[in-house]
Each structure stands twice: as structure tokens, then as C-alpha cells.
Design an enzyme around this catalytic site. Sequence first.
Site, PDB file in Angstrom:
ATOM      1  N   SER A   1       1.044  -1.152   0.273  1.00 30.34           N
ATOM      2  CA  SER A   1      -0.026   0.590  -0.061  1.00 30.34           C
ATOM      3  C   SER A   1       1.018   0.909  -0.100  1.00 30.34           C
ATOM      4  CB  SER A   1      -0.971  -0.182   1.162  1.00 30.34           C
ATOM      5  OG  SER A   1      -1.405  -1.309   1.115  1.00 30.34           O
ATOM      6  N   CYS A   6      -7.827   2.334   1.208  1.00 30.35           N
ATOM      7  CA  CYS A   6      -8.899   2.023   1.329  1.00 30.35           C
ATOM      8  C   CYS A   6      -8.705   1.437  -0.477  1.00 30.35           C
ATOM      9  CB  CYS A   6      -9.453   2.487   0.415  1.00 30.35           C
ATOM     10  SG  CYS A   6     -10.636   2.092  -0.398  1.00 30.35           S
ATOM     11  N   ASP A  57     -10.965  -5.965  -0.082  1.00 29.17           N
ATOM     12  CA  ASP A  57     -10.307  -4.929   0.599  1.00 29.17           C
ATOM     13  C   ASP A  57      -9.741  -5.542   2.274  1.00 29.17           C
ATOM     14  OD1 ASP A  57      -9.741  -2.461   2.150  1.00 29.17           O
ATOM     15  OD2 ASP A  57     -10.741  -1.346   0.567  1.00 29.17           O
ATOM     16  N   ASP A  59     -17.015   2.206  -1.138  1.00 30.30           N
ATOM     17  CA  ASP A  59     -15.932   0.852  -0.933  1.00 30.30           C
ATOM     18  C   ASP A  59     -17.194   0.037  -0.224  1.00 30.30           C
ATOM     19  OD1 ASP A  59     -13.564   0.234   0.809  1.00 30.30           O
ATOM     20  OD2 ASP A  59     -14.060  -0.843  -0.645  1.00 30.30           O
ATOM     21  N   HIS A 102     -14.785   0.463   3.197  1.00 31.88           N
ATOM     22  CA  HIS A 102     -14.213   1.417   4.047  1.00 31.88           C
ATOM     23  C   HIS A 102     -15.866   2.669   4.253  1.00 31.88           C
ATOM     24  CE1 HIS A 102     -10.282   1.080   5.025  1.00 31.88           C
ATOM     25  NE2 HIS A 102     -10.314   0.209   3.889  1.00 31.88           N
TER      26      HIS A 102
END
Lengths: 362, 601
Positions: free
Chosen positions: B311, B369, B350, B335, B356
Site C-alpha cells: 500500500s 482503501c 479490501d 467501497d 470503508h
Amino acid sequence: MMSSSLIKPWDRVLFVLLVALLSFGLLVLYSATQHDAQVVWRQTQRIVLGCLLGFLVAKQHPRTLYVAAPWLYGLGLLGLLCVFAFEPSKGAQRWIVLGSLRIQPSEWMKLATPLMLARFAHQAGYPLRGLHVVMALLLLAVPSLAIAKQPDLGTALLVLGSGLSVLYFAGVRLRWACSGLVLLAIACPLLWYFGLHDYQKDRIFTFLSPESDPHGRGYHIIQSMIAIGSGGLWGKGWGLGTQVHLDFLPEPHTDFIFAVLAEEFGCVGALVLFLGYGFLIARGLHIGQHSSSLFGRCLAGGLSLSLLLYVVINVGMVSGLVPVVGVPLPLVSYGGSALITLLISMGLLFGLKRHQRSSWHG
Amino acid sequence: MDKRRFVWAYALVVAAMLLLLGRLVQLQVRDHARYHTLSHKNHVRLQPDLPARGLILDRHGVVLADNQPAYSLVLVRENLSEPLETMLLRIQQVIDLSPKQLEHFHQNWRKARSFQHVVLKEHLTNEERDRFAVHQFAWSGCTLEARPSRMYPLGEAMAHVLGYVGKVNDEDALSTLPPFPGQRWLGRTGLEREYEHLLRGQPGYRAAETDAHGRPLRILEHVPAQSGAVLTLSIDADLQRYAFERLKGKKAALVAIEPATGDVLAMVSHPSFNPNAWVQGLDPQTYHTLQNDPEQPLFNRALKGRYPPASTLKPWVGLAALEEGLLDPEATLLDEGWFSLPGDTKRYRDWRPAGHGVVNLKRAIAESCDVFFYHLAHTMGIAPISRWMHAFHFGHTTGIDLPGEPSGLVPDPAWKRRVRHEAWYPGETLITAIGQGAFLSTPLQLAHATATMAHHGIGMTPRLVRSYRFNHSGDPPHEVLPSIQNTLGLKDLKHWNTILEAMEASIVWPQGTAHRIHRKEGPRVAGKTGTAQVFGIKEGEVYEAHKLAKHLRDHSLFIGMSPLPEPQIAVAVVVENQRGSSVIAGDVLHWYQHNRMNNPS
């Protein structure tokens, strides 16, 4: 044991000088070989052998030699031809090998040639003229060239030199010598291009400028001159020469032994040596001068001057005056054949002196 | 007539002798001095004068690589007053000698001259030296000899960066920088190797008059050696030590760079090894243990460890999308925890199973996210993503002055075809956008990219050596000027701040993934967390670290910088197989803020 009638005619001066030189030589040899007693012992043995042969020769009446001369000469020539039939060793064909025996005819010729020429001169009468000169020169040239072809330039020069010395006392006119020199001057460039081997040319280059190749060809000469020069007036002392003992001087016990002498005994030591040789040669000349026959005069004179030639070439070479030719220092350098030949020639001188009074005809 | 010839002959003899004598006088009297010297020159030996190896200092002058005297026990044959064996026995009663040392000693003893020093034992400890001092008077023929030996005061902490020196061997003669005569030590790894040509100095010589046996008598000429250059590094020794302590007990790496200059402030890899042991001579046992240790202490993770950025890549992907005009900063997305490609049932999840909720770019970065970025990836396509990642200098080497840097890897269709001979799947675009899959980057490259981001697109080449100085010449130090490695211009410069603020939010916002490192007071910090998968979990399963074998657990990554808006330090931390990179980075940043930012360094 010799009877008094035999002892008296033995030339005492010659004897003393010979002994002195030989002893001095052994001293220097001991140092030059880094205190190797073996070598000195071997040299002594050779000296004894040479003296023995010299003694035998000295006992002969000159007439015997006179008669034998042409045979000895002819045999030598034959020998010189035969060497070419054998395998070259170290790039030279100098020996006849019979089993384990190796004979060097060129050494033989060092004695046979002056003998032959002396006989020829005696027969032709004094002074040597005209056609006789030509014939004499021929007699000299043939063995010289044959030796030079082996190739052994050093010995060839010595034979040539001894022959010319004999002819000098045979009364050859000096203008011959001059024209001879002129001829030589003309011949030089021809010799250079056609006659000289590469290594011989190298030697001349090295002679002219040893510094140009200090680790290769010039090495011997440079080290030799360093050894001599560093000796100074009084030398570094017996056994204390650094050049020799640090292995910088190559061949210290053979051709370059004079450098050892000069380094250890200095200029003064060398002077003593020169006086020794000088008087020895002079004595030889004296024997010749008072010899009863032309044969004797020519032979003694020739042998004496050739001894001078030996000394001049070797010392000249070692001190950088003359290009390197393999000529040992007489009576001092380690080496069998040259030493024995020399002692035999001394024997000839002794012999001539002994029979000075007796006259004979050829 | 006859007689005249003889007279001339006598004259010739005299003349010849005079000639020769004259020549001798010329050599022995006139030129005597010269030949005397030449005969001396024949026995002059050259002894090399060995230069001291250059020191290595940190940016404040703290010594990182030093030369210290190492003492060897030495025997000299001609000074021995008793037989060798007796002597050796007496020594062994007091100082240990291994069979190998004795064997070595005897080999050299046989070859040595009577006046030469033969080493019996090297690297005497202080205690052994003291024992020697006590017995010295009774051991004639035995002395101590001091030789410079390399010493690394920071030990393990700087081991990977500095590298170590090893003994010169025969193969070194064939390299591009062959050792000079008499050189004993040669840099083998790290900076010691990279700057060998500067550190080793220039040898000098002593011309000694020697006797026939090579024994030196006196010094005739001396050309002194020139010691090696002193290197000043960009490394901050205190920061390095602190970071090393924080990484203890983990398999981890940390790189800190000053964005404006490219100075590498710290470069740590754990576990590490003790370079001083190498200098003293490692026995084969220890060497094998180190080499075969599964924790790989000899491996410089900071430079060579390749990990998926995970990430931490998101800020760059976000920036790429902004620049491509495919994203509006305020655009939102729902999301719900998963994403599917059109016409495909496979769900890309996710990390938060429930998702999220409604996210914009800022929130997507702050809360990391995944689904938002899956959408972005799908919209952009692999080609622009790959292009932008290359533009940010991922997939390349940074050009740092250390040997052996590997390049990163940005996967794309061309690469896959070339290396794996397969076609590209659309799903791989999604995974690439969140920095997983075949994407690889080293901690150094991450730090460099972070520093570039902090510097608004101007990437400075990371450098370890700032300057070097030769003490003997009196010249001023040679500065190594900072150089630009890569630059990236944006169409809209505001985008930098958009991204940086989002990264700040991940720390400041309570729901930010890095909130735990937030401090109420102090300079502004921005950063991004990342978790790299080591072991793929099937769809529908839950990642439970404690159930997996240690080496299969996720890696934890963090990139950070401080202070905003113009960061002075950018940092990247990777911790293998466990969590905690953000905390470590946070502490390091805090240390730097506390100890360096208030005092101008």
C-alpha cells in the site's frame, strides 16, 4: 732427482716468475670462487699436469721440435677439419669427441702454428722475403680461418697473433705490416656484413656503449668496470670484494678474474701482476734474443709476444678497452686447456734456454 | 737488425703495460668515487613504505572506520638464545598457540633469513600483551610487532554500509585495481570496496643499503607513503545507532534520506554481523555459520532486499491518476469491501472486510482503501500505471555509491511476456496498483521515491560520501556535489500537496492507518503504511498471523517524511514477517526532530 748438469741450464728467473704468478693466481682464484677449495685443488692439479708436460717438452732438443713441427701442424689441421664432423655444442664446433675424451684442436694449433712458422722461417732464412712471406701468411691464415669458423674468434685471434709475432722475428719487412693494416681497415666493413656473427656484432655494440643494455649484453662489462673501479688504489682486501661475493660479477673465476684481482688488490695489486707478466715476457724475449738458431729466436720471441697478447686482450676486455672475446687471463684464470697449453709453451722456452749453447742445423 | 727487433719488442711490452696501467688508473683512481658508489648501488634494496588506510567519518566527524595497532608475536632467529622448540614451549605456557598458527609459523621460519621477523601469533589480546611484557626479559629473540589493523567503532550498526577489508590474495592481482606491492588489506564489500582507490593511499619506499644476504644496513633514501583519503559520509552516526537499536530482534531495514541533497542519513539492516571479527580473521566454522544462517546477517536488506511495496505505493498511483486527468480529488466512491472486474465473479477484497464506505482520494490514502485503487487501476489500465511508476523511478537503481545494488521491478505486459512467457491478466493491473504481486522495490528505492515526493519531483541521487580529503597534500576537501537522479514535472503542482496532505492525514486522522505514531506536539509528519503479502490467502479466508509459520507472515512497510511542507528527512522502513514498521519509523522521525531539527546540523 735431477743431476746438477741438468739443473743449471734451467732458467731460474723464468722459474721464479712462473711460480710467483701461479701462486698469486691461486690466491685470487680462491677468493673468486667464494673460498671454494675444491676448485683451487683442481687448478693445482692442472698446474702440475701442465708442468709435467712442459717438463717433458723442455727436455727435448730443439731439433726434435724442428723436425716434428710440420707433422704436428698437419695433425692439427686435420683435427681442425674433423671438428666440423661432430655435433655443435653450445653453438660451436670446437671439439673432437672420442668416447669420453674431448680434444680441442684449436688449443693444439696455438702451439703447432708458431712451431711450424718458426721452422719455415728458419728454413727460408733470415730475413723472410717475397714469396716466402706469402707462403708463411698462408700457413698462418688457414688454421686461423678454420678456427674462426668454428666459431672461436678469441682463439683465432691468438693463433693469428702468435703467428704474426713469429713472422716479426723472422724479419718480415714492416711495410708488410702497414699494408696489412690497411687491408684490414678495408676488410672491416666487409667483415662486418659478411663475416661476423650476430653475437659478435652485439659484442662490438656492447663494447662501444655498454650502458645501452645494462642488464643484458652490457652487464658483464659494466659489472666488471664497477668491480675494478671500486677497488681503488689499494683494493678492498683479499676475499673482501663485494662485487664478487654478492654475485654481481659473472664468470669471476674464468675470463673476469682480473676484475676480482683489481677489486681486491687495487691498482697496486694490478701493477704487481703487470710487473710479473712484464718480466716473464721480457725473459722470454731474452731467451729468444740469445738463442743459437733462427728457429729458436722466432719461436721464443713469438711465444713471448703472444703471451703479451693474451694479457692485453684479457685485461683490455675486462676493463672495457676491447670488445668481449673469450680469452682467459694467462696462468690465473680457471680452465684446463689454456693453462696446460701455456705451461707447455713455457716448457718450450725452458727448453730453448737449456740448449742455447748447443748449435745445430736444420 | 736482429737485435733491433728485440729492442722494439721490449718497448712494445712496456708500452702495452703502460697502456693497461693507464686504463686502470683511469678506472681506479680518477673514477674511483663513481665506481665505489655504483658498487654500492648494486646492493641497495627497496623496501615498500606502506600507507595508512583512509579513515571514514560520519557527517559530524564521528569516526566510523579507524586504524588501530594490532600486535603480533614475532621471533627472530639470530636473536634466539635457546633452541626454537624450547622457546616455543616456554611461550605456550603463557600464551596459547593453535596448531594452525604453529604450522604456519614453521613454514615461514624455514624460508626466512636469520635476521627476518617471523610472525608467530597475530592480534594479541591486551591480556596476552601484558603477559608478554612480564616475560619479555626472559624471552630473547621474541618481540612484539605493531601493525595497523582496521577497526569499526560502531561494529554491527554500520557493518553493511561500510563493509569490511580482507587480506589480499593472489586473485586480486587480476582485478581492475590490482593491489600495490606490499598491500595487505583490500576493501571487500560496501564502502570499503567502492572507495578502495581513495582509501588505500599511495605506497612509498625506503632505499636500504643491504649486505650480501639482503640484510638492511642503513637507509639511503626515503619517499614517504601517502595515506589514504579521509571520507566524510552523509550518515548521521547517532541516528544510525538509534535506528539500529530500534530494529534489534527483527529482520528489518531502514533508510533515511535528506530530500534536498540526497544525503543518506541512515542505512540500517538487521540482523547484522561484527566486521571487526572479519578483520581479525574468521575461522572457517564461524564463516560457514554466518553464511548459512537463515536469518541472513550478511545480507544488506536496505540495499538489496526486494519487497513488494504494497500500500505504500498508493500515493504514487493516486498522483498518477490525478495527472492523467482520470481522477478528481473530490470524486467519491462507495467501497463495500470488494471489487470485481466486469463480467467476472472473482472478488478482489479490501483488507477491511466491510469496506470503508464512501471514500475520496484523501480518505482512500489515509485509510489505505484497496477497493478505491482497484477502481483507479481498472480505469487507468496498466500502461499509464507502469509508465508513471517508471517515472517515479521505481524499477530502476538509485545510483547510490555502493556496489551491488539491484534494480526494482515494475511488472507490465511486456515484462510478463519476456520473462514468464504469458499474457497479462486484467486482474494483475489491480494488484499492481496496490503494490502487490510481482512488484518489487528495495528499502533504498522506497526511501528515494519518498524523498523525491518530499522534494516535489526532484529526485537527488542518494549519496553516502559527501567529501573526501587527502591530509598530506594540504588541499581543501573534494566535495561530492549533490546530483539530480531524476526529475518529474507535474502539470498541476497542487497535486503534490494533495497527495502529501493525504499522507499526513493517515497519521493525524484517528481512522488513519498510521494514527498510532501521531504526536500532539511537534513538526508535521506525513506517511503511508503498507503490508506485503508473503503467503497468499484464498478468497474468503481471513489472515491470521499467529496461525502461519513465521516466515510466511506479512511484511510491514512504512514510508514517512517530516516536517511538512518542506521535509528534511524521508524514511522507509521494512520489517519482515511482523508488524511494527510505522512505530519504528515514527520513533526515528521523532528522534530526528528532537535532536537535529532544532539545532542546525
